[in-house]
Design a protein around this motif. Structure first.
Motif, PDB file in Angstrom:
ATOM      1  N   GLY A  20      -3.222  -0.337  -9.837  1.00  0.00           N
ATOM      2  CA  GLY A  20      -2.675  -0.418  -8.483  1.00  0.00           C
ATOM      3  C   GLY A  20      -2.710  -1.835  -7.939  1.00  0.00           C
ATOM      4  N   ALA A  21      -3.774  -2.570  -8.266  1.00  0.00           N
ATOM      5  CA  ALA A  21      -3.863  -3.967  -7.833  1.00  0.00           C
ATOM      6  C   ALA A  21      -2.804  -4.821  -8.516  1.00  0.00           C
ATOM      7  CB  ALA A  21      -5.253  -4.514  -8.123  1.00  0.00           C
ATOM      8  N   ILE A  22      -2.560  -4.565  -9.787  1.00  0.00           N
ATOM      9  CA  ILE A  22      -1.542  -5.330 -10.522  1.00  0.00           C
ATOM     10  C   ILE A  22      -0.154  -5.034  -9.986  1.00  0.00           C
ATOM     11  CG2 ILE A  22      -0.430  -5.560 -12.773  1.00  0.00           C
ATOM     12  CD1 ILE A  22      -3.237  -5.077 -13.997  1.00  0.00           C
ATOM     13  N   ILE A  23       0.150  -3.746  -9.799  1.00  0.00           N
ATOM     14  CA  ILE A  23       1.465  -3.362  -9.278  1.00  0.00           C
ATOM     15  C   ILE A  23       1.652  -3.873  -7.852  1.00  0.00           C
ATOM     16  CG2 ILE A  23       2.876  -1.377  -8.591  1.00  0.00           C
ATOM     17  CD1 ILE A  23       1.630   0.098 -11.003  1.00  0.00           C
ATOM     18  N   GLY A  24       0.596  -3.793  -7.041  1.00  0.00           N
ATOM     19  CA  GLY A  24       0.676  -4.286  -5.671  1.00  0.00           C
ATOM     20  C   GLY A  24       0.887  -5.787  -5.601  1.00  0.00           C
ATOM     21  N   ALA A  25       0.220  -6.520  -6.469  1.00  0.00           N
ATOM     22  CA  ALA A  25       0.398  -7.974  -6.484  1.00  0.00           C
ATOM     23  C   ALA A  25       1.810  -8.346  -6.926  1.00  0.00           C
ATOM     24  CB  ALA A  25      -0.633  -8.611  -7.409  1.00  0.00           C
ATOM     25  N   TYR A  26       2.311  -7.651  -7.932  1.00  0.00           N
ATOM     26  CA  TYR A  26       3.666  -7.940  -8.410  1.00  0.00           C
ATOM     27  C   TYR A  26       4.714  -7.592  -7.354  1.00  0.00           C
ATOM     28  CZ  TYR A  26       7.818  -7.902 -11.314  1.00  0.00           C
ATOM     29  OH  TYR A  26       9.069  -8.142 -11.811  1.00  0.00           O
ATOM     30  N   SER A  27       4.564  -6.405  -6.715  1.00  0.00           N
ATOM     31  CA  SER A  27       5.552  -6.030  -5.713  1.00  0.00           C
ATOM     32  C   SER A  27       5.475  -6.884  -4.474  1.00  0.00           C
ATOM     33  CB  SER A  27       5.453  -4.574  -5.290  1.00  0.00           C
ATOM     34  OG  SER A  27       4.487  -3.866  -5.853  1.00  0.00           O
ATOM     35  N   LEU A  29       4.862  -9.984  -4.421  1.00  0.00           N
ATOM     36  CA  LEU A  29       5.550 -11.236  -4.731  1.00  0.00           C
ATOM     37  C   LEU A  29       7.067 -11.073  -4.667  1.00  0.00           C
ATOM     38  CD1 LEU A  29       3.437 -12.575  -7.707  1.00  0.00           C
ATOM     39  CD2 LEU A  29       3.561 -13.504  -5.406  1.00  0.00           C
ATOM     40  N   ILE A  30       7.546  -9.909  -5.012  1.00  0.00           N
ATOM     41  CA  ILE A  30       8.988  -9.678  -5.056  1.00  0.00           C
ATOM     42  C   ILE A  30       9.552  -9.341  -3.671  1.00  0.00           C
ATOM     43  CG2 ILE A  30      10.737  -8.072  -5.915  1.00  0.00           C
ATOM     44  CD1 ILE A  30       9.281  -8.029  -8.511  1.00  0.00           C
ATOM     45  N   LEU A  31       8.857  -8.488  -2.903  1.00  0.00           N
ATOM     46  CA  LEU A  31       9.432  -7.966  -1.666  1.00  0.00           C
ATOM     47  C   LEU A  31       9.473  -8.977  -0.526  1.00  0.00           C
ATOM     48  CD1 LEU A  31       7.981  -4.370  -1.657  1.00  0.00           C
ATOM     49  CD2 LEU A  31      10.296  -5.087  -2.179  1.00  0.00           C
ATOM     50  N   LYS A  32       8.478  -9.817  -0.403  1.00  0.00           N
ATOM     51  CA  LYS A  32       8.388 -10.873   0.615  1.00  0.00           C
ATOM     52  C   LYS A  32       8.206 -10.373   2.043  1.00  0.00           C
ATOM     53  CE  LYS A  32       9.228 -14.293  -2.253  1.00  0.00           C
ATOM     54  NZ  LYS A  32       8.156 -14.983  -2.859  1.00  0.00           N
ATOM     55  N   ASP A  33       8.338  -9.075   2.306  1.00  0.00           N
ATOM     56  CA  ASP A  33       8.088  -8.515   3.634  1.00  0.00           C
ATOM     57  C   ASP A  33       6.887  -7.587   3.542  1.00  0.00           C
ATOM     58  OD1 ASP A  33      10.250  -9.776   4.803  1.00  0.00           O
ATOM     59  OD2 ASP A  33      11.622  -8.134   4.324  1.00  0.00           O
ATOM     60  N   ASN A  34       6.003  -7.673   4.516  1.00  0.00           N
ATOM     61  CA  ASN A  34       4.800  -6.827   4.555  1.00  0.00           C
ATOM     62  C   ASN A  34       3.977  -6.948   3.272  1.00  0.00           C
ATOM     63  OD1 ASN A  34       5.586  -5.878   7.076  1.00  0.00           O
ATOM     64  ND2 ASN A  34       6.799  -4.241   6.162  1.00  0.00           N
ATOM     65  N   ILE A  35       3.680  -8.169   2.888  1.00  0.00           N
ATOM     66  CA  ILE A  35       2.997  -8.440   1.620  1.00  0.00           C
ATOM     67  C   ILE A  35       1.638  -7.739   1.552  1.00  0.00           C
ATOM     68  CG2 ILE A  35       1.972 -10.264   0.224  1.00  0.00           C
ATOM     69  CD1 ILE A  35       4.137 -12.126   1.290  1.00  0.00           C
ATOM     70  N   ILE A  36       0.844  -7.868   2.585  1.00  0.00           N
ATOM     71  CA  ILE A  36      -0.497  -7.286   2.588  1.00  0.00           C
ATOM     72  C   ILE A  36      -0.414  -5.761   2.599  1.00  0.00           C
ATOM     73  CG2 ILE A  36      -2.673  -7.178   3.855  1.00  0.00           C
ATOM     74  CD1 ILE A  36      -2.323  -9.941   2.991  1.00  0.00           C
ATOM     75  N   LEU A  37       0.512  -5.213   3.375  1.00  0.00           N
ATOM     76  CA  LEU A  37       0.654  -3.771   3.474  1.00  0.00           C
ATOM     77  C   LEU A  37       1.052  -3.150   2.137  1.00  0.00           C
ATOM     78  CD1 LEU A  37       0.582  -1.363   5.418  1.00  0.00           C
ATOM     79  CD2 LEU A  37       3.013  -1.767   5.825  1.00  0.00           C
ATOM     80  N   VAL A  38       1.992  -3.771   1.438  1.00  0.00           N
ATOM     81  CA  VAL A  38       2.425  -3.269   0.128  1.00  0.00           C
ATOM     82  C   VAL A  38       1.267  -3.318  -0.860  1.00  0.00           C
ATOM     83  CG1 VAL A  38       3.917  -3.786  -1.845  1.00  0.00           C
ATOM     84  CG2 VAL A  38       4.840  -3.834   0.449  1.00  0.00           C
ATOM     85  N   PHE A  39       0.512  -4.399  -0.851  1.00  0.00           N
ATOM     86  CA  PHE A  39      -0.623  -4.526  -1.760  1.00  0.00           C
ATOM     87  C   PHE A  39      -1.674  -3.455  -1.480  1.00  0.00           C
ATOM     88  CE2 PHE A  39      -4.833  -6.263  -2.754  1.00  0.00           C
ATOM     89  CZ  PHE A  39      -4.681  -6.426  -4.117  1.00  0.00           C
ATOM     90  N   LEU A  40      -1.999  -3.245  -0.211  1.00  0.00           N
ATOM     91  CA  LEU A  40      -3.015  -2.256   0.137  1.00  0.00           C
ATOM     92  C   LEU A  40      -2.565  -0.828  -0.157  1.00  0.00           C
ATOM     93  CD1 LEU A  40      -4.458  -3.730   3.436  1.00  0.00           C
ATOM     94  CD2 LEU A  40      -5.488  -3.724   1.165  1.00  0.00           C
ATOM     95  N   ILE A  41      -1.297  -0.539   0.036  1.00  0.00           N
ATOM     96  CA  ILE A  41      -0.790   0.797  -0.280  1.00  0.00           C
ATOM     97  C   ILE A  41      -0.868   1.062  -1.775  1.00  0.00           C
ATOM     98  CG2 ILE A  41       1.320   2.181  -0.362  1.00  0.00           C
ATOM     99  CD1 ILE A  41       1.997   1.067   2.396  1.00  0.00           C
TER     100      ILE A  41
END
Length: 59
Positions: A20-27, A29-41
Motif C-alpha cells: 500500500g505504501a508503494i502504490i500510494g507513493a507511485y500514485s 507522484l502521478i496524480l499531483k492532486d491530494n498527494i497526502i490523501l492518496v498516499f494515506l488512503i
C-alpha cells in the motif's frame, strides 16, 4: 509495540502495508492532486486488507 509475528514477513499485514505504501507513493507522484490523501488512503487500504487476511489465516 509490535509482536514478533507483526515483524515477520509471513504476516499479511506487513506485506500489504508495504504494498500500500508503494502504490500510494507511485500514485501520489502521478496524480499531483491530494498527494497526502492518496498516499494515506492506499496505506490504510493495504493495512486493512492485510488485517483481514491475517484474521482468516490460521497460525
Amino acid at each position: 509495540m509490535f509482536t514478533y509475528r507483526e515483524n515477520d514477513f509471513n504476516s499479511c499485514k506487513t506485506i500489504f502495508t508495504q504494498l500500500g505504501a508503494i502504490i500510494g507513493a507511485y500514485s501520489s507522484l502521478i496524480l499531483k492532486d491530494n498527494i497526502i490523501l492518496v498516499f494515506l488512503i492506499c496505506l490504510g487500504a493495504g493495512y486493512i486488507l492485510g488485517q483481514v487476511f491475517d484474521k482468516k489465516k490460521l497460525y
